[in-house]
Design a protein around this motif. Structure first.
Motif, PDB file in Angstrom:
ATOM      1  N   ASP A  27       0.841  -1.127  -0.003  1.00 28.75           N
ATOM      2  CA  ASP A  27       0.095   0.007  -0.008  1.00 28.75           C
ATOM      3  C   ASP A  27       0.989   1.369  -0.062  1.00 28.75           C
ATOM      4  O   ASP A  27       0.561   2.040  -0.756  1.00 28.75           O
ATOM      5  CB  ASP A  27      -0.937  -0.148   1.205  1.00 28.75           C
ATOM      6  CG  ASP A  27      -2.148  -1.103   1.010  1.00 28.75           C
ATOM      7  OD1 ASP A  27      -2.202  -1.573  -0.013  1.00 28.75           O
ATOM      8  OD2 ASP A  27      -2.418  -1.258   2.269  1.00 28.75           O
ATOM      9  N   VAL A  28       2.029   1.335   0.949  1.00 28.53           N
ATOM     10  CA  VAL A  28       2.815   2.557   0.788  1.00 28.53           C
ATOM     11  C   VAL A  28       3.369   2.702  -0.652  1.00 28.53           C
ATOM     12  O   VAL A  28       3.639   3.832  -1.085  1.00 28.53           O
ATOM     13  CB  VAL A  28       3.814   2.102   1.890  1.00 28.53           C
ATOM     14  CG1 VAL A  28       5.047   3.169   1.739  1.00 28.53           C
ATOM     15  CG2 VAL A  28       3.411   2.242   3.225  1.00 28.53           C
ATOM     16  N   MET A  29       3.761   1.461  -1.200  1.00 23.97           N
ATOM     17  CA  MET A  29       4.495   1.669  -2.468  1.00 23.97           C
ATOM     18  C   MET A  29       3.544   2.075  -3.782  1.00 23.97           C
ATOM     19  O   MET A  29       3.983   2.931  -4.430  1.00 23.97           O
ATOM     20  CB  MET A  29       4.982   0.365  -3.285  1.00 23.97           C
ATOM     21  CG  MET A  29       6.362  -0.213  -2.547  1.00 23.97           C
ATOM     22  SD  MET A  29       7.659   1.295  -2.245  1.00 23.97           S
ATOM     23  CE  MET A  29       7.707   1.210  -4.211  1.00 23.97           C
ATOM     24  N   HIS A  30       2.189   1.971  -3.447  1.00 26.20           N
ATOM     25  CA  HIS A  30       1.245   2.435  -4.438  1.00 26.20           C
ATOM     26  C   HIS A  30       1.169   3.930  -4.252  1.00 26.20           C
ATOM     27  O   HIS A  30       1.199   4.615  -5.221  1.00 26.20           O
ATOM     28  CB  HIS A  30       0.010   1.736  -4.299  1.00 26.20           C
ATOM     29  CG  HIS A  30      -0.183   0.477  -4.306  1.00 26.20           C
ATOM     30  ND1 HIS A  30       0.133  -0.057  -5.577  1.00 26.20           N
ATOM     31  CD2 HIS A  30      -1.002  -0.470  -3.736  1.00 26.20           C
ATOM     32  CE1 HIS A  30      -0.081  -1.351  -5.512  1.00 26.20           C
ATOM     33  NE2 HIS A  30      -0.913  -1.589  -4.587  1.00 26.20           N
ATOM     34  N   TYR A  31       1.531   4.698  -3.110  1.00 31.07           N
ATOM     35  CA  TYR A  31       1.559   6.186  -3.045  1.00 31.07           C
ATOM     36  C   TYR A  31       2.713   6.605  -3.410  1.00 31.07           C
ATOM     37  O   TYR A  31       2.961   7.558  -4.142  1.00 31.07           O
ATOM     38  CB  TYR A  31       1.317   6.416  -1.525  1.00 31.07           C
ATOM     39  CG  TYR A  31      -0.159   6.107  -0.879  1.00 31.07           C
ATOM     40  CD1 TYR A  31      -1.149   7.029  -1.728  1.00 31.07           C
ATOM     41  CD2 TYR A  31      -0.381   5.174  -0.167  1.00 31.07           C
ATOM     42  CE1 TYR A  31      -2.487   6.704  -1.046  1.00 31.07           C
ATOM     43  CE2 TYR A  31      -1.696   4.946   0.187  1.00 31.07           C
ATOM     44  CZ  TYR A  31      -2.709   5.585   0.019  1.00 31.07           C
ATOM     45  OH  TYR A  31      -3.896   5.211   0.214  1.00 31.07           O
ATOM     46  N   LEU A  32       4.007   5.754  -3.364  1.00 35.94           N
ATOM     47  CA  LEU A  32       5.209   6.213  -3.721  1.00 35.94           C
ATOM     48  C   LEU A  32       5.321   6.389  -5.054  1.00 35.94           C
ATOM     49  O   LEU A  32       6.596   6.811  -5.652  1.00 35.94           O
ATOM     50  CB  LEU A  32       6.366   5.413  -3.124  1.00 35.94           C
ATOM     51  CG  LEU A  32       6.432   5.825  -1.340  1.00 35.94           C
ATOM     52  CD1 LEU A  32       7.409   4.610  -0.902  1.00 35.94           C
ATOM     53  CD2 LEU A  32       6.888   7.134  -1.144  1.00 35.94           C
ATOM     54  N   GLU A  33       4.629   5.525  -5.983  1.00 35.01           N
ATOM     55  CA  GLU A  33       4.732   5.460  -7.322  1.00 35.01           C
ATOM     56  C   GLU A  33       4.392   6.816  -8.111  1.00 35.01           C
ATOM     57  O   GLU A  33       5.110   7.268  -9.154  1.00 35.01           O
ATOM     58  CB  GLU A  33       3.714   4.279  -7.962  1.00 35.01           C
ATOM     59  CG  GLU A  33       3.951   2.998  -7.654  1.00 35.01           C
ATOM     60  CD  GLU A  33       2.943   2.309  -7.842  1.00 35.01           C
ATOM     61  OE1 GLU A  33       1.781   2.367  -8.217  1.00 35.01           O
ATOM     62  OE2 GLU A  33       3.231   0.912  -7.393  1.00 35.01           O
ATOM     63  N   VAL A  34       3.746   7.797  -7.232  1.00 41.83           N
ATOM     64  CA  VAL A  34       3.899   9.252  -7.834  1.00 41.83           C
ATOM     65  C   VAL A  34       4.795   9.710  -8.008  1.00 41.83           C
ATOM     66  O   VAL A  34       5.411  10.405  -8.930  1.00 41.83           O
ATOM     67  CB  VAL A  34       2.858   9.937  -6.932  1.00 41.83           C
ATOM     68  CG1 VAL A  34       2.784  11.187  -7.360  1.00 41.83           C
ATOM     69  CG2 VAL A  34       1.417   9.272  -7.064  1.00 41.83           C
ATOM     70  N   PHE A  35       6.270   9.193  -7.234  1.00 44.85           N
ATOM     71  CA  PHE A  35       7.654   9.831  -7.089  1.00 44.85           C
ATOM     72  C   PHE A  35       8.110   9.605  -8.205  1.00 44.85           C
ATOM     73  O   PHE A  35       9.208  10.314  -8.574  1.00 44.85           O
ATOM     74  CB  PHE A  35       8.119   9.411  -5.784  1.00 44.85           C
ATOM     75  CG  PHE A  35       7.693  10.435  -4.734  1.00 44.85           C
ATOM     76  CD1 PHE A  35       7.933  11.766  -4.482  1.00 44.85           C
ATOM     77  CD2 PHE A  35       7.091   9.807  -3.744  1.00 44.85           C
ATOM     78  CE1 PHE A  35       7.521  12.447  -3.419  1.00 44.85           C
ATOM     79  CE2 PHE A  35       6.423  10.277  -2.565  1.00 44.85           C
ATOM     80  CZ  PHE A  35       6.711  11.885  -2.512  1.00 44.85           C
ATOM     81  N   ILE A  36       7.738   8.472  -9.045  1.00 44.47           N
ATOM     82  CA  ILE A  36       8.619   8.133 -10.116  1.00 44.47           C
ATOM     83  C   ILE A  36       7.757   8.637 -11.446  1.00 44.47           C
ATOM     84  O   ILE A  36       8.388   9.032 -12.488  1.00 44.47           O
ATOM     85  CB  ILE A  36       8.812   6.687 -10.368  1.00 44.47           C
ATOM     86  CG1 ILE A  36       9.787   6.291 -11.373  1.00 44.47           C
ATOM     87  CG2 ILE A  36       7.676   5.750 -10.297  1.00 44.47           C
ATOM     88  CD1 ILE A  36      11.200   6.577 -11.326  1.00 44.47           C
ATOM     89  N   ILE A  37       6.331   8.607 -11.474  1.00 45.73           N
ATOM     90  CA  ILE A  37       5.557   8.821 -12.502  1.00 45.73           C
ATOM     91  C   ILE A  37       5.697  10.190 -13.001  1.00 45.73           C
ATOM     92  O   ILE A  37       5.754  10.664 -14.167  1.00 45.73           O
ATOM     93  CB  ILE A  37       4.196   8.254 -12.368  1.00 45.73           C
ATOM     94  CG1 ILE A  37       4.442   6.689 -12.213  1.00 45.73           C
ATOM     95  CG2 ILE A  37       3.281   8.901 -13.292  1.00 45.73           C
ATOM     96  CD1 ILE A  37       2.740   6.170 -11.945  1.00 45.73           C
ATOM     97  N   MET A  38       5.454  11.026 -11.725  1.00 41.86           N
ATOM     98  CA  MET A  38       5.438  12.595 -12.266  1.00 41.86           C
ATOM     99  C   MET A  38       6.792  13.027 -12.902  1.00 41.86           C
ATOM    100  O   MET A  38       6.853  13.594 -13.873  1.00 41.86           O
ATOM    101  CB  MET A  38       5.032  13.157 -10.867  1.00 41.86           C
ATOM    102  CG  MET A  38       3.887  13.262 -10.137  1.00 41.86           C
ATOM    103  SD  MET A  38       2.629  13.330 -11.610  1.00 41.86           S
ATOM    104  CE  MET A  38       2.903  15.126 -11.843  1.00 41.86           C
TER     105      MET A  38
END
Length: 168
Positions: A27-38
């Motif tokens: 669940d934490v990784m799903h939120y952190l994916e924004v840090f690579i996608i943006m």
């Protein structure tokens, strides 16, 4: 806080982190994916407009990925340095150092099979773009960005379906 004699700080820390479930980490990784996608979106726009990217955008996402995953980050780093040396020595003009930067950052975020899927999808998308645009040289980062999102969305979709498929 109660202290247990004979138990080191590291052993206590390992015990606490073992209590965190895999689901919570996912669940934490799903939120952190924004840090690579943006940053990938920013770099895709840069590459499309200037055929050049500022790889410093990848520093924070790569660092976060190395902290969150149980990865051989040192192995990825060594492979990345070797790829940069080979790319520089052969004076490659179609796969730039910025593309290698993104591939190395993606290797830190994805598993081996997902990384290969990402690269395959990006190459297929690039072939479609090359057929459509008829340009001599096209930027590769937009294809890498779109295919990365496809892989991440596919991972999340499969992860959400897995509990339903495992029920009797």
């Amino acid at each position: 806080m109660q202290t247990i004699p004979g138990v080191s700080f590291l052993e206590k820390l390992r015990h606490i982190t073992s209590l965190i479930s895999k689901q919570t980490k996912d669940d934490v990784m799903h939120y952190l994916e924004v840090f690579i996608i943006m940053p990938l979106f920013v770099l895709a726009k840069q590459d499309w407009q200037m055929k050049l990217i500022d790889s410093r955008w990848l520093a924070c996402p790569t660092f976060i990925a190395c902290l969150q995953h149980d990865l051989p980050c040192l192995t990825i780093f060594v492979a990345y340095i070797v790829a940069l040396i080979i790319n520089r020595h052969l004076q490659e003009k179609f796969l730039g150092n910025g593309d290698l930067d993104i591939l190395a950052a993606g290797a830190c975020w994805l598993t081996g099979t997902d990384w290969l899927l990402w690269l395959t999808l990006a190459c297929l998308l690039q072939l479609l773009l090359a057929n459509y645009c008829k340009a001599e040289q096209l930027p590769f980062v937009p294809a890498l960005t779109i295919s990365f999102i496809w892989v991440i969305v596919g991972q999340n979709a499969l992860a959400s379906l897995q509990p339903m498929m495992c029920q009797p």
